[in-house]
Design a protein around this motif. Structure first.
Motif, PDB file in Angstrom:
ATOM      1  N   LYS A 156       3.179   2.020  -1.754  1.00  0.00           N
ATOM      2  CA  LYS A 156       3.604   2.377  -3.102  1.00  0.00           C
ATOM      3  C   LYS A 156       2.473   3.038  -3.881  1.00  0.00           C
ATOM      4  O   LYS A 156       2.676   3.704  -4.868  1.00  0.00           O
ATOM      5  CB  LYS A 156       4.082   1.127  -3.858  1.00  0.00           C
ATOM      6  CG  LYS A 156       5.328   0.519  -3.280  1.00  0.00           C
ATOM      7  CD  LYS A 156       6.547   1.327  -3.705  1.00  0.00           C
ATOM      8  CE  LYS A 156       7.776   1.062  -2.872  1.00  0.00           C
ATOM      9  NZ  LYS A 156       8.026  -0.346  -2.612  1.00  0.00           N
ATOM     10  N   ILE A 157       1.269   2.810  -3.464  1.00  0.00           N
ATOM     11  CA  ILE A 157       0.132   3.374  -4.174  1.00  0.00           C
ATOM     12  C   ILE A 157      -0.444   4.464  -3.266  1.00  0.00           C
ATOM     13  O   ILE A 157      -0.885   4.170  -2.179  1.00  0.00           O
ATOM     14  CB  ILE A 157      -0.941   2.301  -4.425  1.00  0.00           C
ATOM     15  CG1 ILE A 157      -0.322   1.059  -5.054  1.00  0.00           C
ATOM     16  CG2 ILE A 157      -2.074   2.855  -5.231  1.00  0.00           C
ATOM     17  CD1 ILE A 157      -0.242   1.016  -6.540  1.00  0.00           C
ATOM     18  N   ASN A 158      -0.411   5.703  -3.751  1.00  0.00           N
ATOM     19  CA  ASN A 158      -0.845   6.799  -2.887  1.00  0.00           C
ATOM     20  C   ASN A 158      -2.264   6.609  -2.403  1.00  0.00           C
ATOM     21  O   ASN A 158      -2.579   6.806  -1.255  1.00  0.00           O
ATOM     22  CB  ASN A 158      -0.766   8.125  -3.628  1.00  0.00           C
ATOM     23  CG  ASN A 158       0.671   8.512  -3.865  1.00  0.00           C
ATOM     24  OD1 ASN A 158       1.570   7.913  -3.275  1.00  0.00           O
ATOM     25  ND2 ASN A 158       0.886   9.474  -4.720  1.00  0.00           N
ATOM     26  N   ASN A 159      -3.121   6.227  -3.322  1.00  0.00           N
ATOM     27  CA  ASN A 159      -4.521   6.124  -2.974  1.00  0.00           C
ATOM     28  C   ASN A 159      -4.961   4.718  -3.318  1.00  0.00           C
ATOM     29  O   ASN A 159      -5.312   4.415  -4.424  1.00  0.00           O
ATOM     30  CB  ASN A 159      -5.296   7.155  -3.792  1.00  0.00           C
ATOM     31  CG  ASN A 159      -6.657   7.362  -3.208  1.00  0.00           C
ATOM     32  OD1 ASN A 159      -7.081   6.638  -2.306  1.00  0.00           O
ATOM     33  ND2 ASN A 159      -7.352   8.331  -3.730  1.00  0.00           N
ATOM     34  N   LYS A 160      -4.920   3.869  -2.343  1.00  0.00           N
ATOM     35  CA  LYS A 160      -5.033   2.455  -2.646  1.00  0.00           C
ATOM     36  C   LYS A 160      -6.391   2.084  -3.250  1.00  0.00           C
ATOM     37  O   LYS A 160      -6.487   1.148  -4.034  1.00  0.00           O
ATOM     38  CB  LYS A 160      -4.798   1.633  -1.385  1.00  0.00           C
ATOM     39  CG  LYS A 160      -4.351   0.221  -1.726  1.00  0.00           C
ATOM     40  CD  LYS A 160      -4.061  -0.580  -0.504  1.00  0.00           C
ATOM     41  CE  LYS A 160      -3.793  -2.025  -0.878  1.00  0.00           C
ATOM     42  NZ  LYS A 160      -4.184  -2.930   0.175  1.00  0.00           N
TER      43      LYS A 160
ATOM     44  N   PRO B  72       0.807  -1.219   0.000  1.00  0.00           N
ATOM     45  CA  PRO B  72       0.000   0.000   0.000  1.00  0.00           C
ATOM     46  C   PRO B  72       0.840   1.268   0.000  1.00  0.00           C
ATOM     47  O   PRO B  72       0.408   2.292  -0.516  1.00  0.00           O
ATOM     48  CB  PRO B  72      -0.831  -0.110   1.281  1.00  0.00           C
ATOM     49  CG  PRO B  72      -0.195  -1.177   2.097  1.00  0.00           C
ATOM     50  CD  PRO B  72       0.601  -2.046   1.180  1.00  0.00           C
TER      51      PRO B  72
END
Lengths: 266, 176
Positions: free
Chosen positions: B110-114, B108
């Motif tokens: 790595k993904i700003n807005n999961k 998570p």
């Protein structure tokens, strides 16, 4: 080989991936030129992998967008080359008027210099406003996408919706569970829960009632759904009720019942 | 917009060309680059280099070279791989073969807005593990059929058709 067999051979996928030899590539292009079914197939394969790689991409920062944009379009104004005229004699007749024009042009240029300062300032201002708007748009697009996803979850007809009502420790708290038995996914809408205090986290429990057996199906970590407050938690197959408790960071093995915030029966 | 409609616009190399190019492909290319680089800042540098190369060489591209997407995909992959090989890039080589694109979804941070990825996470995880590996090597990492066959220990002659079946599975899930 007919076009169906050709498509089924798997060569078009490798064509889109860019993994064919020059010779094979030419062959595919020839086949595609003669055959619309092959062209359609290539476009569909391409769309699938574009979507796939798009969806695993982290967000690209606004700074990087600005940098790329500036580097590609930026400070590189097109230069228009002037052609020099060599045949002067034919212009001699115009010399007198040119002198007058020059006088006028000189005055014009002087005024223009002053104006330019003002105009450049305006351009700079517009540019920075434009950049700011670009960034806002990127943020809004992100938010919009998140909202769309939430709407899709809420609208799904296969959902069992369970409203979890507030308990003595937090009478006004409320949460909703969207339980999709078809896709076996559970989402928690945590918009109605108060902000978890520092060092604490909400934990979601799937409950069997007789005898009362709680199973943890996940933590509502703030970072994972900052804007939408819609969390995906682990699947459950046989919950009879759902509860949410406040637990120390990292969660607990069993629920702290004094800190039961919301509860609802399926 | 189809490739045939897009190309005349892009050749102009103006503001609109940039916007089209970026909107249609930046995220896809970034997905491929990030899967190789695994460091967001470094990956964004590579994305920038990739766009500069595309822009500089766009006049040399024509449809006889293959799909436009394939052409820019190759530039993105090669730029990322060059970066990995460059001396000053602190890279754990093991990662290149063991991490696949699904692992990006599992992390998570790595993904700003999961939540963006929830929809796709559901179906990507429905892909057979073999398919995830195959698509990861051939599409994302640009392995040859031979290299993929060695890595996954499957017969060379079946790589093409197995990959076809996997892409079909993906298309069914995506309804493309």
């Amino acid at each position: 080989m007919n076009s169906r067999e050709y498509i089924e051979s798997g060569i078009l996928e490798l064509y889109v991936f860019g993994k064919l030899s020059e010779e094979e590539k030419l062959e595919v292009q020839q086949m595609a030129a003669d055959n619309p079914a092959i062209r359609t197939e290539i476009a569909a394969i391409e769309q699938a992998v574009i979507n796939l790689s798009h969806s695993v991409s982290p967000n690209i920062s606004a700074e990087t967008y600005d940098k790329i944009r500036a580097e590609l379009l930026g400070d590189d104004p097109k230069v228009i080359a002037m052609k020099s005229k060599t045949n002067w004699s034919q212009y001699l007749g115009w010399a007198a008027s040119v002198v007058i024009l020059l006088g006028a042009a000189f005055m014009y240029l002087q005024m223009n210099d002053q104006m330019n300062g003002v105009i450049n300032e305006e351009i700079e201002k517009s540019k920075s406003e434009f950049d700011k708007m670009q960034k806002t748009i990127v943020t809004l697009e992100d938010q919009n996408k998140a909202t769309q996803t939430v709407l899709n979850i809420i609208r799904d007809k296969n959902n069992t919706v369970v409203t979890l009502g507030g308990q003595p420790v937090a009478p006004t708290a409320v949460a909703k569970v969207y339980w999709n038995k078809a896709t076996q996914t559970v989402y928690i809408d945590a918009e109605g829960l108060p902000e978890a205090p520092q060092g604490m986290v909400y934990q979601v429990w799937a409950l069997k009632l007789d005898p009362l057996t709680p199973t943890s199906i996940g933590l509502l970590e703030k970072a994972t759904a900052a804007t939408t407050k819609m969390y995906k938690v682990d699947n459950t197959t046989e919950a009879e009720a759902f509860g949410i408790t406040l637990e120390p960071e990292g969660g607990s093995a069993t629920p702290t019942m004094e800190q039961l915030y919301t509860l609802g029966k399926v | 917009m189809t490739q045939e409609e897009l190309l005349p616009q892009i050749y102009k190399k103006d503001d609109k060309a940039f916007t089209l190019l970026y909107d249609m492909y930046a995220k896809s290319l970034f997905g491929v680059i990030f899967n190789l680089i695994r460091d967001k800042e470094e990956a964004e540098d590579v994305l920038q280099d990739t766009f500069v190369k595309i822009w500089k060489n766009i006049d040399s591209y024509n449809e006889s070279k293959g799909r436009f997407f394939t052409w820019i995909l190759n530039i993105a992959r090669n730029t990322a791989i060059d970066k990995l090989r460059s001396k000053n890039f602190n890279n754990n080589q093991k990662n290149l073969s063991s991490d696949n694109f699904v692992h990006i979804l599992d992390d998570p941070s790595k993904i700003n807005n999961k939540i963006d990825t929830i929809g796709i996470q559901e179906f990507v995880k429905k892909l057979k593990p073999k398919c995830i590996q195959l698509i990861d090597l051939l599409f994302f990492k640009g392995y040859t059929q031979q290299e993929a066959s060695d890595e996954l220990e499957i017969p060379l002659g079946t790589v093409k058709t197995q990959n076809r079946n996997c892409i079909n599975e993906l298309r069914n899930l995506l309804k493309v």
